[in-house]
Design a protein around this motif. Structure first.
Motif, short mmCIF file in Angstrom:
data_model
loop_
_atom_site.label_atom_id
_atom_site.label_comp_id
_atom_site.label_asym_id
_atom_site.label_seq_id
_atom_site.Cartn_x
_atom_site.Cartn_y
_atom_site.Cartn_z
N ALA A 59 0.75 -1.35 -0.11
CA ALA A 59 0.09 -0.14 0.01
C ALA A 59 0.84 1.19 0.05
O ALA A 59 0.60 2.13 -0.63
N VAL A 60 2.04 1.33 0.64
CA VAL A 60 2.77 2.52 0.85
C VAL A 60 3.60 2.60 -0.67
O VAL A 60 3.52 3.91 -0.96
N VAL A 61 4.01 1.77 -1.29
CA VAL A 61 4.51 1.93 -2.59
C VAL A 61 3.38 2.43 -3.40
O VAL A 61 3.76 3.27 -4.23
N GLN A 62 2.40 1.86 -3.55
CA GLN A 62 1.23 2.10 -4.33
C GLN A 62 0.90 3.74 -3.96
O GLN A 62 0.51 4.46 -5.00
N MET A 92 11.09 4.51 -16.83
CA MET A 92 10.09 4.77 -16.29
C MET A 92 8.72 3.96 -16.39
O MET A 92 7.89 3.98 -15.78
N TRP A 93 8.89 3.04 -17.34
CA TRP A 93 7.80 1.97 -17.62
C TRP A 93 7.27 1.20 -16.57
O TRP A 93 6.01 1.28 -16.32
N PRO A 94 8.16 0.70 -15.74
CA PRO A 94 7.81 -0.07 -14.35
C PRO A 94 6.75 0.76 -13.45
O PRO A 94 6.21 0.18 -12.68
N PHE A 95 6.90 1.86 -13.62
CA PHE A 95 5.92 2.97 -12.54
C PHE A 95 4.80 3.43 -13.16
O PHE A 95 4.04 3.95 -12.45
N VAL A 96 4.73 3.20 -14.52
CA VAL A 96 3.42 3.71 -15.08
C VAL A 96 2.37 2.53 -15.68
O VAL A 96 1.27 2.89 -16.19
N MET A 97 3.01 1.58 -15.73
CA MET A 97 2.09 0.09 -16.18
C MET A 97 0.87 0.15 -15.39
O MET A 97 -0.21 -0.57 -16.24
N ASP A 98 0.81 0.57 -14.04
CA ASP A 98 -0.64 0.41 -13.54
C ASP A 98 -1.57 1.51 -13.76
O ASP A 98 -2.53 1.68 -13.30
N TYR A 197 5.40 1.54 -27.10
CA TYR A 197 6.07 0.85 -26.03
C TYR A 197 5.27 0.46 -24.72
O TYR A 197 5.52 -0.62 -24.38
N TYR A 198 4.21 1.18 -24.63
CA TYR A 198 3.38 0.99 -23.51
C TYR A 198 2.63 -0.59 -24.03
O TYR A 198 2.57 -1.36 -23.12
N LEU A 199 2.22 -0.62 -25.39
CA LEU A 199 1.70 -1.94 -25.69
C LEU A 199 2.50 -3.00 -25.57
O LEU A 199 1.93 -4.23 -25.20
N ILE A 200 3.64 -2.96 -26.16
CA ILE A 200 4.76 -3.95 -25.97
C ILE A 200 4.83 -4.30 -24.47
O ILE A 200 4.94 -5.67 -24.14
N PHE A 201 5.02 -3.40 -23.62
CA PHE A 201 5.36 -3.63 -22.15
C PHE A 201 3.99 -4.41 -21.39
O PHE A 201 4.07 -5.17 -20.71
N ALA A 202 2.80 -3.82 -22.12
CA ALA A 202 1.53 -4.38 -21.48
C ALA A 202 1.63 -5.89 -21.80
O ALA A 202 0.98 -6.67 -21.20
N GLY A 203 1.83 -6.25 -23.09
CA GLY A 203 1.85 -7.38 -23.62
C GLY A 203 2.74 -8.55 -22.67
O GLY A 203 2.36 -9.77 -22.52
#
Length: 208
Positions: A59-62, A92-98, A197-203
């Motif tokens: 929860a803290v990280v989120q 930055m992608w790991p931080f924005v995929m949610d 890149y978002y589509l690729i990372f989401a996949g």
């Protein structure tokens, strides 16, 4: 040539221009694919590590990502695409995929466009001072100026999608006084890049 030498050659800092001044598309595409695979591999490993530590349920990280993520990510992307730094916006992608896909693409795309245009304006300013102009052009390499001179806005478009130094090319575009409307038009390619890149990372997340 050994495998190690081949890998080193792919990441070597050298011109993408042939001896006749034409763009070496084969070399550029090869390095683009290799760097994309490298980034995706790092992301996949990092994402697995992230999940194993339980940070995706922390929860803290989120809350940190929710409260400070947008300005933090935007500032990072802006700085990376403004200055010539050994960093990548893809960190930055790991931080924005949610995030909602549209939010991630708009935030990263807009910050990138803003950084690129600021680099262009900085180049216009530097171009007014002969001493600084010569120094920046010398540091950026003669091939960068050749790319801008030969391909114009397409040099920016290509650099926005490939490993070509995007911020450097935008700065040099300002120094050689590429027209403002052409620059503004060409740097919007970053929105397409972020969406791709978002589509690729989401996949990758779905597969993982």
């Amino acid at each position: 040539m050994t495998f190690q030498e081949r890998v080193k050659a792919l990441f070597a800092k050298e011109t993408y221009l042939k001896s006749d001044g034409a763009l070496d598309t084969r070399k550029l595409l090869k390095r683009t694919l290799v760097l994309m695979l490298f980034i995706f591999l790092l992301y996949y490993i990092g994402f697995q590590f992230y999940q194993r530590l339980g940070w995706d349920k922390n929860a803290v990280v989120q809350r940190f990502i929710t409260d400070f993520g947008v300005p933090g990510v935007a500032l990072y992307v802006y700085i990376v695409d403004l200055f010539v730094l050994p960093l990548s916006v893809d960190l930055m992608w790991p931080f924005v995929m949610d995030w909602h896909p549209l939010l991630a693409i708009v935030v990263m795309g807009t910050a990138s466009v803003a950084g690129a245009f600021s680099a262009y304006l900085f180049g216009r300013l530097v171009g007014l001072i002969p001493l600084f102009r010569r120094w920046v052009l010398r540091q950026s390499g003669t091939h960068t100026e050749q790319l801008i001179t030969k391909y114009g806005l397409w040099a920016i478009v290509i650099s926005g999608l490939t490993p070509l130094p995007f911020s450097t090319i935008c700065t040099v575009a300002g120094i050689v006084e590429l027209k403002v409307h052409l620059v503004l038009l060409s740097i919007t390619i970053r929105y397409a890049r972020m969406a791709l890149y978002y589509l690729i990372f989401a996949g990758m997340i779905v597969i993982g």
